[in-house]
Design a protein around this motif. Structure first.
Motif, PDB file in Angstrom:
ATOM      1  N   GLN A  16      -6.548  -0.519  -4.037  1.00  0.00           N
ATOM      2  CA  GLN A  16      -7.414   0.299  -5.639  1.00  0.00           C
ATOM      3  C   GLN A  16      -7.072  -0.473  -6.708  1.00  0.00           C
ATOM      4  O   GLN A  16      -8.053  -0.108  -7.098  1.00  0.00           O
ATOM      5  CB  GLN A  16      -7.431   1.822  -4.470  1.00  0.00           C
ATOM      6  CG  GLN A  16      -6.705   1.993  -4.000  1.00  0.00           C
ATOM      7  CD  GLN A  16      -8.822   2.503  -4.061  1.00  0.00           C
ATOM      8  OE1 GLN A  16      -9.552   2.960  -4.429  1.00  0.00           O
ATOM      9  NE2 GLN A  16      -9.768   1.577  -3.151  1.00  0.00           N
ATOM     10  N   THR A  27      -5.982   9.738   4.376  1.00  0.00           N
ATOM     11  CA  THR A  27      -5.158  11.210   3.612  1.00  0.00           C
ATOM     12  C   THR A  27      -4.021  10.879   2.565  1.00  0.00           C
ATOM     13  O   THR A  27      -4.345  11.052   1.336  1.00  0.00           O
ATOM     14  CB  THR A  27      -5.015  12.240   4.929  1.00  0.00           C
ATOM     15  OG1 THR A  27      -6.026  12.443   5.120  1.00  0.00           O
ATOM     16  CG2 THR A  27      -4.474  13.075   3.822  1.00  0.00           C
ATOM     17  N   LYS A  28      -3.368   9.741   2.806  1.00  0.00           N
ATOM     18  CA  LYS A  28      -2.062   9.981   2.435  1.00  0.00           C
ATOM     19  C   LYS A  28      -2.283   8.666   1.566  1.00  0.00           C
ATOM     20  O   LYS A  28      -1.560   8.877   0.170  1.00  0.00           O
ATOM     21  CB  LYS A  28      -0.859   9.050   3.422  1.00  0.00           C
ATOM     22  CG  LYS A  28       0.392   8.336   2.610  1.00  0.00           C
ATOM     23  CD  LYS A  28       0.974   7.883   3.965  1.00  0.00           C
ATOM     24  CE  LYS A  28       3.104   7.515   2.235  1.00  0.00           C
ATOM     25  NZ  LYS A  28       3.361   7.013   3.683  1.00  0.00           N
ATOM     26  N   THR A  29      -3.757   8.122   1.025  1.00  0.00           N
ATOM     27  CA  THR A  29      -3.735   7.079   0.000  1.00  0.00           C
ATOM     28  C   THR A  29      -4.482   7.893  -0.687  1.00  0.00           C
ATOM     29  O   THR A  29      -5.434   7.870  -1.771  1.00  0.00           O
ATOM     30  CB  THR A  29      -3.822   6.029   0.710  1.00  0.00           C
ATOM     31  OG1 THR A  29      -5.436   5.866   1.382  1.00  0.00           O
ATOM     32  CG2 THR A  29      -2.798   5.013   0.950  1.00  0.00           C
ATOM     33  N   GLY A  30      -5.898   8.208  -0.104  1.00  0.00           N
ATOM     34  CA  GLY A  30      -7.415   9.598  -0.723  1.00  0.00           C
ATOM     35  C   GLY A  30      -7.965   8.605  -1.261  1.00  0.00           C
ATOM     36  O   GLY A  30      -9.584   8.194  -1.799  1.00  0.00           O
ATOM     37  N   VAL A  31      -8.182   7.377   0.026  1.00  0.00           N
ATOM     38  CA  VAL A  31      -9.222   6.443   0.897  1.00  0.00           C
ATOM     39  C   VAL A  31     -10.239   6.338   1.308  1.00  0.00           C
ATOM     40  O   VAL A  31      -9.248   6.957   2.056  1.00  0.00           O
ATOM     41  CB  VAL A  31      -8.769   5.181   0.242  1.00  0.00           C
ATOM     42  CG1 VAL A  31      -9.243   3.497   0.859  1.00  0.00           C
ATOM     43  CG2 VAL A  31      -7.438   4.822  -0.747  1.00  0.00           C
ATOM     44  N   SER A  32     -10.544   6.735   1.600  1.00  0.00           N
ATOM     45  CA  SER A  32     -11.443   6.769   3.191  1.00  0.00           C
ATOM     46  C   SER A  32     -11.406   5.926   3.925  1.00  0.00           C
ATOM     47  O   SER A  32     -11.503   5.144   3.469  1.00  0.00           O
ATOM     48  CB  SER A  32     -13.581   6.814   2.311  1.00  0.00           C
ATOM     49  OG  SER A  32     -14.256   5.606   2.233  1.00  0.00           O
ATOM     50  N   ARG A  86      -2.857   1.136  -2.132  1.00  0.00           N
ATOM     51  CA  ARG A  86      -2.362   1.378  -3.637  1.00  0.00           C
ATOM     52  C   ARG A  86      -2.776   0.653  -4.414  1.00  0.00           C
ATOM     53  O   ARG A  86      -3.326   0.247  -5.617  1.00  0.00           O
ATOM     54  CB  ARG A  86      -1.785   2.273  -4.022  1.00  0.00           C
ATOM     55  CG  ARG A  86      -1.129   3.664  -3.378  1.00  0.00           C
ATOM     56  CD  ARG A  86      -0.010   4.671  -3.426  1.00  0.00           C
ATOM     57  NE  ARG A  86      -0.247   5.484  -2.791  1.00  0.00           N
ATOM     58  CZ  ARG A  86       0.163   5.561  -1.525  1.00  0.00           C
ATOM     59  NH1 ARG A  86       2.285   4.554  -1.632  1.00  0.00           N
ATOM     60  NH2 ARG A  86       0.762   7.291  -1.260  1.00  0.00           N
TER      61      ARG A  86
END
Length: 123
Positions: free
Chosen positions: A50, A8-13, A47
């Motif tokens: 990514q 949730t914090k990073t937007g990564v699954s 991050r």
């Protein structure tokens, strides 16, 4: 933090985070019940991973670079690879800037056509 919180914090699954662990890019500790727990710095690491992936850098190359990021110490081989990846990113930026200029030209023609009622002409 648990894996869902990190996702949730990073937007990564969650699936991607598990993959990062499998590749050795990210580490967690396990609770007695087997749940993954990540340190607060894990979000910054995710991050960075990514960003490097977005630049077209493979997980193997990222794994090789991470110790340099963490410790600030790099071997000549890592420095050479980093320079190569940097050159690649610069080329991508230049290509995107060319694409943006062309898109701006097309957009300007479309706006002119829309405002004048005269159909666009091919370049």
């Amino acid at each position: 933090m648990r894996i869902g919180e990190l996702a949730t914090k990073t937007g990564v699954s969650v699936r991607a985070l598990r993959y990062y662990e499998e590749q050795g890019l990210l580490a967690s500790e396990r609770s007695a019940s087997g749940q993954r727990h990540y340190p607060d710095q894990a979000a910054d690491r995710v991050r960075l991973i990514q960003q490097l992936y977005a630049a077209g850098i493979s997980s193997a190359a990222i794994l090789e670079m991470l110790p340099c990021v963490v410790t600030g110490v790099a071997s000549p081989q890592v420095l050479s690879k980093l320079r190569g990846h940097r050159s690649s990113v610069v080329k991508q930026i230049e290509d995107l800037q060319d694409t943006l200029r062309q898109l701006d030209s097309v957009l300007a023609g479309a706006v002119k056509s829309h405002e004048s009622g005269v159909p666009c002409t091919s370049p």
